[in-house]
Design a protein around this motif. Structure first.
Motif, short mmCIF file in Angstrom:
data_model
loop_
_atom_site.label_atom_id
_atom_site.label_comp_id
_atom_site.label_asym_id
_atom_site.label_seq_id
_atom_site.Cartn_x
_atom_site.Cartn_y
_atom_site.Cartn_z
N GLN A 29 17.79 -10.50 26.53
CA GLN A 29 18.74 -11.23 27.36
C GLN A 29 19.85 -11.83 26.48
N PRO A 30 21.07 -11.91 27.00
CA PRO A 30 22.18 -12.44 26.19
C PRO A 30 22.16 -13.96 26.11
N ASN A 31 22.78 -14.47 25.06
CA ASN A 31 23.08 -15.90 24.91
C ASN A 31 21.84 -16.80 24.87
N LEU A 32 20.78 -16.31 24.28
CA LEU A 32 19.56 -17.12 24.17
C LEU A 32 19.70 -18.16 23.06
N LYS A 33 19.12 -19.34 23.31
CA LYS A 33 19.12 -20.40 22.31
C LYS A 33 17.71 -20.70 21.78
N GLY A 34 16.72 -20.10 22.40
CA GLY A 34 15.35 -20.34 21.96
C GLY A 34 14.38 -19.48 22.75
N CYS A 35 13.14 -19.43 22.26
CA CYS A 35 12.07 -18.67 22.93
C CYS A 35 10.82 -19.53 22.94
N TRP A 36 10.14 -19.52 24.06
CA TRP A 36 8.92 -20.32 24.25
C TRP A 36 7.78 -19.40 24.66
N VAL A 37 6.79 -19.28 23.81
CA VAL A 37 5.57 -18.51 24.11
C VAL A 37 4.48 -19.53 24.39
N VAL A 38 3.99 -19.58 25.63
CA VAL A 38 3.13 -20.68 26.02
C VAL A 38 1.95 -20.22 26.86
N GLY A 39 0.82 -20.85 26.64
CA GLY A 39 -0.37 -20.58 27.43
C GLY A 39 -1.45 -21.59 27.10
N GLY A 40 -2.38 -21.77 28.02
CA GLY A 40 -3.48 -22.70 27.80
C GLY A 40 -4.56 -22.08 26.92
N THR A 41 -5.77 -22.58 27.04
CA THR A 41 -6.89 -22.07 26.26
C THR A 41 -7.48 -20.85 26.96
N ALA A 42 -7.35 -19.70 26.33
CA ALA A 42 -7.87 -18.46 26.90
C ALA A 42 -9.35 -18.32 26.57
N ASN A 43 -10.07 -17.64 27.46
CA ASN A 43 -11.49 -17.42 27.23
C ASN A 43 -11.79 -16.04 26.68
N PHE A 44 -11.13 -15.01 27.22
CA PHE A 44 -11.43 -13.67 26.75
C PHE A 44 -10.19 -12.89 26.32
N THR A 45 -9.04 -13.58 26.23
CA THR A 45 -7.84 -12.93 25.71
C THR A 45 -7.85 -12.98 24.18
N ASP A 46 -7.60 -11.86 23.56
CA ASP A 46 -7.53 -11.78 22.11
C ASP A 46 -6.14 -12.28 21.68
N ILE A 47 -6.08 -13.52 21.23
CA ILE A 47 -4.80 -14.14 20.89
C ILE A 47 -4.12 -13.39 19.75
N TYR A 48 -4.88 -12.92 18.80
CA TYR A 48 -4.29 -12.16 17.70
C TYR A 48 -3.63 -10.89 18.22
N GLU A 49 -4.31 -10.18 19.11
CA GLU A 49 -3.76 -8.93 19.66
C GLU A 49 -2.46 -9.18 20.40
N THR A 50 -2.43 -10.23 21.24
CA THR A 50 -1.21 -10.48 22.02
C THR A 50 -0.06 -10.94 21.14
N LEU A 51 -0.35 -11.79 20.15
CA LEU A 51 0.74 -12.26 19.28
C LEU A 51 1.19 -11.19 18.29
N LEU A 52 0.30 -10.25 17.99
CA LEU A 52 0.74 -9.10 17.21
C LEU A 52 1.75 -8.28 18.01
N GLY A 53 1.48 -8.12 19.30
CA GLY A 53 2.44 -7.44 20.18
C GLY A 53 3.76 -8.18 20.25
N PHE A 54 3.69 -9.52 20.27
CA PHE A 54 4.91 -10.32 20.28
C PHE A 54 5.74 -10.07 19.04
N VAL A 55 5.09 -10.06 17.89
CA VAL A 55 5.80 -9.82 16.62
C VAL A 55 6.42 -8.42 16.62
N GLU A 56 5.69 -7.43 17.08
CA GLU A 56 6.22 -6.06 17.12
C GLU A 56 7.44 -5.98 18.03
N GLY A 57 7.38 -6.68 19.17
CA GLY A 57 8.55 -6.70 20.06
C GLY A 57 9.71 -7.45 19.45
N LEU A 58 9.41 -8.54 18.79
CA LEU A 58 10.44 -9.36 18.14
C LEU A 58 11.20 -8.55 17.09
#
Length: 355
Positions: free
Chosen positions: A264-293
């Motif tokens: 998206q154009p003209n962004l000033k920041g990014c917020w990645v937010v979520g509560g305490t997950a029970n069965f989500t692999d946080i490493y896997e999802t944030l690895l995907g975030f880094v790859e997209g970034l």
């Protein structure tokens, strides 16, 4: 996505579970492609097909045309088949039931086993599993004993192969009913019911809304994500979008969403937010975030606030700290000690350079 039987069985075979010899046919098929006795099955996304007229057994090839014609013309719960599955008839010594699904209360994978297939599933023995431990031999044996079955190598292998399908394909349900036991002690899947997470199969189908602001959002948790959106606006932030990626998505899913959000154009920041997950692999999802970034051009220099907690969170944050140091991303990392609403205030201050 509710797979048809032949699609589910193709996945079973992919993960080493035996299935009957069979052929998929269309209305143009003339004659049985399988030696008799054979089973003709309507391929519709409906359960209890046998009782509803969608499955029949033929003992002579001369019976094929009439039997197939009847099934072609049988609507089951409003579904007309586009294909029929013709399989060899299996002679078994017993029928079992096994399935893997998610318990919506505990948010944990659940293994269900019953010594009787078919209608006996209501009395199945239920065993909750840890998604990161899986189904090693000792747990498989304990589950079988709890269900009143004698553990055997072929049965344990079948359970473990079904587990691999369940976690690798990100299934919501993987069920074999009946699971045929043969005279030699081997097992064959008589039927397959596999339901895949729509958001994994088609990540572009996840709800995405453009909001016209300048703070990009990647949120996890349906209800929590809406509350967090309110918290951001209350803190003075202008959200650029709404998107939610709950469940336990593969890194590829998060990578695609990240690139979409941060393009998206003209962004000033990014917020990645979520509560305490029970069965989500946080490493896997944030690895995907880094790859997209990394795929976003030009490379983002604005502040990125990440507030996450759950399995492998510490490992994920160590990876993010390393990436920030080596590649210059402006990460601000927060775990469970920081309320999500506080992280909303933080991204607003950083994005708008407030003190």
């Amino acid at each position: 996505m509710n797979l048809l039987e032949h699609e589910g069985k193709a996945l079973l075979a992919k993960y080493g579970i035996s299935i009957p010899k069979g052929k998929l046919i269309t209305p143009r098929t003339k004659g049985s492609p399988i030696a008799t006795p054979a089973v003709i099955k309507s391929q519709v996304p409906v359960g209890d097909r046998g009782r509803k007229g969608g499955i029949t057994v033929i003992h002579k090839k001369a019976e094929f045309a009439q039997a197939a014609s009847r099934i072609w013309d049988t609507a089951i719960d409003g579904h007309i088949p586009q294909h029929l599955l013709v399989e060899e008839a299996i002679t078994s010594t017993s029928e079992r039931y096994i399935s893997l699904s998610y318990d919506t209360t505990t948010r944990a994978p659940t293994l269900a086993i019953n010594a009787k297939g078919g209608s006996g599933t209501a009395k199945a023995s239920l065993i909750q599993l840890n998604i990161f431990i899986g189904l090693p031999d000792f747990l498989a044996r304990e589950a079988l004993v709890a269900a009143g079955l004698t553990p055997s190598f072929p049965l344990i292998s079948t359970l473990q192969n079904l587990w691999q399908l369940f976690v690798s394909e990100k299934a919501i349900l993987a069920e074999i009913n009946p699971l045929f036991e043969l005279k030699d002690g081997s097992f064959v899947a008589g039927d397959a019911k596999v339901v895949l997470d729509d958001h994994v199969v088609a990540p572009e189908a996840r709800p995405y809304v453009q909001l016209g602001g300048d703070i990009a959002i990647l949120a996890s948790g349906g209800g929590a994500s809406m509350i967090n959106l309110d918290a951001l606006m209350k803190a003075g932030g202008k959200p650029a979008n709404y998107v939610e990626y709950s469940g336990n998505p593969k890194s590829d899913v998060v990578r695609i969403l990240t690139r979409q959000v941060l393009s998206q154009p003209n962004l000033k920041g990014c917020w990645v937010v979520g509560g305490t997950a029970n069965f989500t692999d946080i490493y896997e999802t944030l690895l995907g975030f880094v790859e997209g970034l990394r795929s976003v051009k030009p490379r983002p220099t604005y502040p990125i606030v990440i507030r996450r907690d759950g399995p492998r969170q510490r490992e994920a944050f160590a990876m993010l700290e390393k990436v920030a140091k080596e590649e210059g991303f402006n990460f601000h990392l927060y775990g469970p000690e920081t309320p999500m609403s506080e992280s909303a205030t933080t991204i607003v201050k950083l994005a708008y350079q407030q003190k």
